[in-house]
Design a protein around this motif. Structure first.
Motif, mmCIF file in Angstrom:
data_model
loop_
_atom_site.group_PDB
_atom_site.id
_atom_site.type_symbol
_atom_site.label_atom_id
_atom_site.label_comp_id
_atom_site.label_asym_id
_atom_site.label_seq_id
_atom_site.Cartn_x
_atom_site.Cartn_y
_atom_site.Cartn_z
ATOM 1 N N GLU A 20 31.046 59.640 -8.320
ATOM 2 C CA GLU A 20 31.782 60.333 -9.524
ATOM 3 C C GLU A 20 33.210 60.161 -9.331
ATOM 4 O O GLU A 20 34.003 59.966 -10.288
ATOM 5 C CB GLU A 20 31.498 61.722 -9.468
ATOM 6 C CG GLU A 20 30.092 62.176 -9.931
ATOM 7 C CD GLU A 20 29.835 63.617 -10.170
ATOM 8 O OE1 GLU A 20 28.867 64.066 -11.099
ATOM 9 O OE2 GLU A 20 30.271 64.390 -9.030
ATOM 10 N N ILE A 58 34.208 56.642 -10.167
ATOM 11 C CA ILE A 58 34.058 56.251 -11.812
ATOM 12 C C ILE A 58 35.425 56.930 -12.193
ATOM 13 O O ILE A 58 35.935 56.595 -13.349
ATOM 14 C CB ILE A 58 32.801 57.086 -12.370
ATOM 15 C CG1 ILE A 58 31.476 56.157 -11.749
ATOM 16 C CG2 ILE A 58 32.805 57.039 -13.888
ATOM 17 C CD1 ILE A 58 30.442 57.040 -12.117
ATOM 18 N N ASN A 93 39.522 61.509 -17.403
ATOM 19 C CA ASN A 93 37.949 62.097 -17.296
ATOM 20 C C ASN A 93 37.167 61.772 -18.559
ATOM 21 O O ASN A 93 36.191 61.132 -18.387
ATOM 22 C CB ASN A 93 37.868 63.613 -17.299
ATOM 23 C CG ASN A 93 36.506 64.286 -16.969
ATOM 24 O OD1 ASN A 93 35.508 63.606 -16.489
ATOM 25 N ND2 ASN A 93 36.210 65.329 -17.551
ATOM 26 N N LEU A 96 33.162 59.605 -17.242
ATOM 27 C CA LEU A 96 32.314 60.472 -16.471
ATOM 28 C C LEU A 96 32.080 61.708 -17.275
ATOM 29 O O LEU A 96 31.256 62.386 -17.147
ATOM 30 C CB LEU A 96 33.296 60.597 -15.183
ATOM 31 C CG LEU A 96 32.693 61.670 -14.112
ATOM 32 C CD1 LEU A 96 31.458 61.036 -13.442
ATOM 33 C CD2 LEU A 96 33.893 61.940 -13.217
ATOM 34 N N LYS A 104 32.882 64.720 -16.935
ATOM 35 C CA LYS A 104 32.609 65.908 -15.791
ATOM 36 C C LYS A 104 32.921 67.128 -16.628
ATOM 37 O O LYS A 104 34.372 67.188 -17.012
ATOM 38 C CB LYS A 104 33.484 65.584 -14.575
ATOM 39 C CG LYS A 104 32.970 66.801 -13.440
ATOM 40 C CD LYS A 104 31.617 66.378 -12.716
ATOM 41 C CE LYS A 104 31.394 67.437 -11.627
ATOM 42 N NZ LYS A 104 30.336 66.890 -10.808
#
Length: 321
Positions: free
Chosen positions: A142, A145, A253, A258, A260
């Motif tokens: 992650e 990415i 982000n 991603l 997240k």
């Protein structure tokens, strides 16, 4: 109607910053907690008031908050306030624990430093039990990415350097924003942490390269800055703020794909600490890097992921059907 802060609380807040070295943010939190406590206490003393509504609380008269009033406050009053915070305001354990810390610190000051009380009513005040929470962080895949979401454009080199510093050194966002050009000395960086505590951290290769690229391609070309000492500057050529860093992280982000959930600069600190620990960092070194006063704070990063536990159980030699 804005409630005027009583002098005795103002005196305490000055003590917090000038003697105890608390940050302006911590000072505001203590002020909020103490004003709420005394609004509650002064309101419940009025027998004509049957319900503690937000409107009623805001009308509380705190002009009588002085040494005489403090002498009437009991431990039971403090616990009643915490019950109000939980049942009426919906405060969780962390929020109530902060209020306990504010109240205890204030009464310790007026009892031991100002000598206004013979007995400290909050001396035995206990903090609510807080369940240990596993930090939210990104795994290695992650993180890769996320880094790919830093696209070419305005402040590209600055943003790369900011994210590299956050992920490689686990800086607090407040520490990052306070960095000056002179904070960098050779291959080390000088950090001013919580309570103005100082520490030096070694700059690894990734940090040095991102810093050199930022200085050469962007920082050295900025003229007319309002803060010539600041390492990281905003679009307006002022020292970068916490909110600006939060926007940078949110943008990366999203652009990385991603997405997240609830990713913030502080989650990057969690990511940095977790990845360092999982790759061999000992707890004492990690404590220094993160600037923790107590090693028990650092130990939250010694958690083991559920997947790792699952793998151990799956590999149990007795696991056969």
């Amino acid at each position: 109607m804005a409630v005027k802060t009583p002098k005795i609380i103002k005196d305490f807040l000055i003590y917090l910053t000038t003697i105890k070295g608390k940050s302006p943010r911590t000072r505001r939190e203590y002020q909020y907690d103490l004003l709420l406590f005394f609004k509650y206490y002064c309101t419940v003393q009025n027998e004509e008031i049957l319900e503690l509504t937000p409107e009623i609380m805001e009308q509380a008269d705190l002009s009588g908050v002085n040494a005489n009033l403090l002498r009437d406050i009991t431990l039971e009053d403090c616990y009643a306030f915490l019950e109000y915070c939980e049942s009426v305001r919906g405060n969780g354990a962390h929020s109530r624990a902060r209020k306990v810390a504010s109240i205890k610190s204030f009464f310790k000051y007026v009892t031991n430093k100002r000598r206004l009380l013979d007995y400290n009513p909050a001396d035995e005040l206990e903090s609510p039990k807080i369940a240990q929470r596993t930090p939210i962080y990104m795994n290695m895949d992650e993180t890769k990415i996320f880094m790919e979401g830093i696209k070419e454009g305005n402040h590209y080199y600055r943003n790369v350097c900011i994210i590299t510093f956050l992920l490689h050194m686990g800086l607090r966002v407040s520490e990052l924003c306070q960095l000056n050009l002179q904070s960098i000395q050779g291959d080390t960086i000088h950090i001013i942490g919580k309570g103005d505590k100082e520490r030096s951290i070694f700059l690894n290769q990734a940090c040095r390269h991102s810093l050199e690229a930022y200085i050469e391609n962007e920082r050295d070309h900025i003229e007319g800055s309002q803060d010539e000492k600041a390492l990281f500057l905003s679009q307006k050529k002022t020292r970068i703020t916490r909110r600006s860093v939060e926007r940078v992280v949110a943008s990366i982000n999203k652009r990385s794909g991603l997405n997240k959930e609830k990713l913030s600069p502080h989650k990057l600190r969690h990511t940095s600490a977790t990845l360092m620990y999982r790759n061999g960092a000992d707890i004492r070194s990690l404590q220094h890097i993160l600037g923790h006063s107590n090693v028990s704070t650092t130990q939250i990063y010694t958690h083991v992921e559920d997947e790792a536990i699952k793998k151990v159980l799956e590999n149990n030699p007795l696991n056969f059907s």
